[in-house]
Design a protein around this motif. Structure first.
Motif, mmCIF file in Angstrom:
data_model
loop_
_atom_site.group_PDB
_atom_site.id
_atom_site.type_symbol
_atom_site.label_atom_id
_atom_site.label_comp_id
_atom_site.label_asym_id
_atom_site.label_seq_id
_atom_site.Cartn_x
_atom_site.Cartn_y
_atom_site.Cartn_z
ATOM 1 N N VAL A 341 35.863 23.955 30.922
ATOM 2 C CA VAL A 341 35.335 22.652 30.199
ATOM 3 C C VAL A 341 35.217 21.622 31.330
ATOM 4 N N ALA A 342 34.146 20.776 31.310
ATOM 5 C CA ALA A 342 33.781 19.838 32.107
ATOM 6 C C ALA A 342 33.483 18.600 31.316
ATOM 7 N N ILE A 343 34.340 17.462 31.765
ATOM 8 C CA ILE A 343 34.091 16.154 30.986
ATOM 9 C C ILE A 343 33.944 15.143 31.807
ATOM 10 N N GLY A 344 32.909 14.274 31.624
ATOM 11 C CA GLY A 344 32.447 13.329 32.355
ATOM 12 C C GLY A 344 31.344 12.526 31.519
ATOM 13 N N ASP A 345 31.031 11.282 32.051
ATOM 14 C CA ASP A 345 29.903 10.571 31.821
ATOM 15 C C ASP A 345 28.709 10.637 32.611
ATOM 16 N N TRP A 346 27.953 11.810 32.353
ATOM 17 C CA TRP A 346 26.844 12.062 33.270
ATOM 18 C C TRP A 346 25.566 11.033 33.298
ATOM 19 N N ASP A 347 25.457 10.399 32.273
ATOM 20 C CA ASP A 347 24.387 9.471 32.088
ATOM 21 C C ASP A 347 24.609 7.962 32.420
ATOM 22 N N GLY A 399 30.140 32.348 32.691
ATOM 23 C CA GLY A 399 30.754 30.911 33.422
ATOM 24 C C GLY A 399 32.216 30.734 33.193
ATOM 25 N N TRP A 400 32.864 30.176 34.204
ATOM 26 C CA TRP A 400 34.332 29.967 33.930
ATOM 27 C C TRP A 400 34.472 28.536 34.570
ATOM 28 N N ALA A 401 35.280 28.453 35.532
ATOM 29 C CA ALA A 401 35.657 26.968 35.961
ATOM 30 C C ALA A 401 34.393 26.120 35.953
ATOM 31 N N THR A 402 34.448 24.836 35.905
ATOM 32 C CA THR A 402 33.553 23.907 36.055
ATOM 33 C C THR A 402 33.896 22.451 35.934
ATOM 34 N N SER A 403 33.400 21.739 36.614
ATOM 35 C CA SER A 403 33.911 20.404 36.560
ATOM 36 C C SER A 403 32.552 19.244 37.032
ATOM 37 N N PHE A 416 29.664 22.040 39.246
ATOM 38 C CA PHE A 416 29.696 23.201 39.723
ATOM 39 C C PHE A 416 30.174 24.059 38.572
ATOM 40 N N VAL A 417 29.563 25.203 38.599
ATOM 41 C CA VAL A 417 30.174 26.437 37.683
ATOM 42 C C VAL A 417 30.429 27.550 38.481
ATOM 43 N N VAL A 418 31.365 28.372 38.415
ATOM 44 C CA VAL A 418 32.102 29.326 39.126
ATOM 45 C C VAL A 418 31.859 30.562 38.042
ATOM 46 N N ASN A 419 31.154 31.555 38.307
ATOM 47 C CA ASN A 419 30.568 32.870 37.617
ATOM 48 C C ASN A 419 31.397 34.079 38.080
#
Length: 600
Positions: A341-347, A399-403, A416-419
């Motif tokens: 799970v990644a959480i952020g205000d991308w826009d 996909g696994w780790a992401t932020s 980023f996405v760790v696969n």
């Protein structure tokens, strides 16, 4: 004969029969309908996979991450021995960036799985695969202090999550895994003491995965949420299914889910488990990760849970110790194989968006928050992964780790996405199928993200069985670096050497009325280029934890016009005209800013 088998053995038998039938049906469909276009992982089909492909624009940054693992003194290898086709051996492990000794440099803690489930007690006790704590020396190198710190732990480890649970001034360590979760108190002298039993965490045994700290009731002490994955049982080694890519023993659909845990912090060093009372036990979900994040604007953290092959859950914090399930109203209860799970205000529209990693051929999900567009105060999301470049490019990956993290300091959160696969290699079932990791650059609100993995450095051209991952500025140069945990492989430190000339600001918060780690605090930063918002501790990645220092890319702005902080206690502070390219330390209620420039 079948009726004489136990329930579990019958379940394995019928799953094996079903798997065989599905394989035969799939083979028949391919044989008889070869002319019909259908998607298979790795295959390119005009009009299906190629129509969403996008070339890098000319203004893409010259991104570069360098593998500096060995030169910095980090030596870590995940897992020991040969995996035995058991799901408990394949799902971990995570990593955390933390400043355990309060010297201003990010230290590194890595979880491990000590080996296969059938190890003898002596083999387990002597396994070289144990957790590791690396102290940051402040000169670009690390020292292994695991043993002297008391954190040399052998277990079937999954996640790690750190917070100052007792408000002592030093951050403490939690580790989850198969068996018992473990809590270690930071003594403040470089050592840790296990307090699992006396803290009230020692009575739960199971297969535990993600963990997240958050003060859900606003009493100034962080509470703990832990996701339960599956009710694991040993599946006999059946010759007919041993060499399948996905035998029942590693397929989560074969196993029943187990409940999640919510530990309320009593404020005296102990916890009380209240998940069922609070309405967040998630009994039907196979939980892998969770995040505390205020999505509904009441300054109380809501709870998002990523479930594997079951509906994801979003629980709204009602402010009275209870939560209400709004997953379906908010349109985030997506039945896929959810991991990271990644959480952020991308826009930059001042609401928080969600990115979820999934299994192969499912596409990762990109839930764009439409709260600000609704006009009626209804929280709901729309999966717009394909529209913004994050869908089709993930079809061939697990996909696994992401932020979200701003690797080029242009003020826009990148990703980023760790696969790494969960399937075994054909002909060599002792190994899992490796994959490449992915890096995405956030260009603008209209086009979204472009994958820049091919130009990001040699490591992104390699294949590994990735799992955990987290970011930090380990050398305090204003650029965010990555550490990645690879199953049955090396842990990798990637130094960010991207040159853009953009500015940055880092903010480190300390609570007084709020929890001392300031987890849940909201930051709103304004420059001439726009607005950025962040919440401390909201990005769980997968089994991992990013640094708690908040990093803002500023593009070319050399002054931050405003920095507004809303603390979990409700205290608000406003700072203006802050200089760029430094870290500032802010204590709740104190309007004095301590400035630390790590480059001087």
């Amino acid at each position: 004969m079948i009726s004489g088998l136990s329930r579990r053995k019958r379940k394995v038998f019928w799953w094996s029969v079903l798997s065989t039938l599905l394989i035969l049906l799939a083979a028949a469909a391919i044989w008889h309908e070869a002319e019909q276009e259908m998607y298979l992982p790795g295959q390119e089909i005009e009009g299906l996979t190629s129509r969403l492909a996008r070339d890098l624009p000319a203004d893409a940054p010259q991104v570069h991450f360098e593998n500096v693992t060995e030169t910095t003194g980090i030596y870590f290898r995940h897992f020991y021995g040969e995996r035995g086709s058991r799901i408990t051996e394949d799902m971990g492990s995570g990593v955390a960036w933390i400043d355990y000794n309060n010297n201003g440099f990010q230290d590194l803690f890595i979880v491990n799985n000590s080996g296969p489930m059938d190890m003898s007690p002596d083999e387990f006790r002597n396994s070289p695969a144990h957790t590791k704590l690396y102290r940051n020396n402040g000169d670009g190198t690390f020292t292994d202090v695991t043993e002297e710190a008391g954190l040399k732990i052998r277990m079937h480890g999954m996640a790690t999550a750190w917070a100052d649970y007792n408000n002592s001034g030093y951050i403490d360590c939690l580790i989850t895994g198969y068996g018992q979760n473990r809590l270690f108190k930071n003594n403040g002298d470089g050592t840790f003491t296990e307090v699992t039993e006396e803290a009230g965490l020692g009575d739960q045994y199971g297969f535990w995965a993600g963990a997240a700290w958050g003060d859900f009731n606003g009493n100034g002490f962080v509470d703990l949420y832990i996701t339960g994955y599956i009710e694991y049982f040993e599946i006999p080694d059946v010759a007919e299914i041993r060499d399948l890519q996905e035998p029942p023993s590693i397929n989560p659909s074969v196993f029943d889910p187990i409940r999640n845990l919510l530990y309320m912090n009593n404020g005296d060093g102990t916890f009380t488990e209240i998940a069922e009372l609070a309405g967040v036990a998630n009994t039907q979900g196979k939980g892998l990760e969770a995040a505390w994040v205020d999505l509904t604007g009441n300054n109380l953290p809501d709870l998002y849970v990523a479930n594997d092959v079951t509906d994801n859950m979003l629980f709204r914090n009602l402010g009275n110790g209870e939560f209400f399930n709004i997953s379906y109203q908010a349109k985030v209860a997506d039945y896929r194989g959810s991991m990271g799970v990644a959480i952020g205000d991308w826009d930059g529209d001042e609401d928080l968006d969600l990115f979820i990693t999934h299994w192969i051929a499912q596409e990762n999900a990109f839930y764009n928050n439409l709260w600000s567009e609704d006009g009626q105060g209804m929280l709901f999301f729309r999966d717009e992964a394909d529209r913004f470049g994050l869908g089709q490019s993930s079809l061939d990956y697990v996909g696994w780790a992401t932020s979200f993290f701003d690797f080029d300091n242009d003020g826009r959160p990148d990703l980023f996405v760790v696969n790494g696969h969960t399937n075994q290699m054909i002909g060599n079932p002792k190994q899992l199928v490796p994959m490449k990791d992915q890096l995405y650059w956030n260009r603008n609100n209209e086009e979204g993200f472009y994958e820049v993995s091919l130009i990001a450095g040699d490591y992104f051209l390699e294949e590994h069985v990735g799992r955990g991952g987290a970011y930090a500025d380990f050398n305090n140069n204003g650029k965010l670096d990555l550490f990645i945990v690879n199953h049955s492989g090396p842990g990798i430190l990637l130094e960010n050497r991207t040159e853009t000339g953009n500015n940055w600001l880092q903010v480190q918060l300390t609570g007084t009325q709020s929890n001392l780690s300031a987890i849940g605090a909201k930051l709103r930063l304004v420059t001439k280029d726009g607005v950025q918002i962040k919440q401390v501790g909201l990005q769980p990645s997968y089994l991992s934890q990013n640094m708690l220092v908040q990093h803002f890319g500023l593009k070319k702005a050399d002054i931050v016009d405003q920095l507004h902080i809303l603390w979990p206690s409700g205290v608000e502070q406003l700072f203006t005209n802050l200089e760029a390219n430094r870290r500032i330390l802010i204590t709740e209620g104190n309007h004095e800013i301590i400035t630390w420039n790590p480059l001087q």
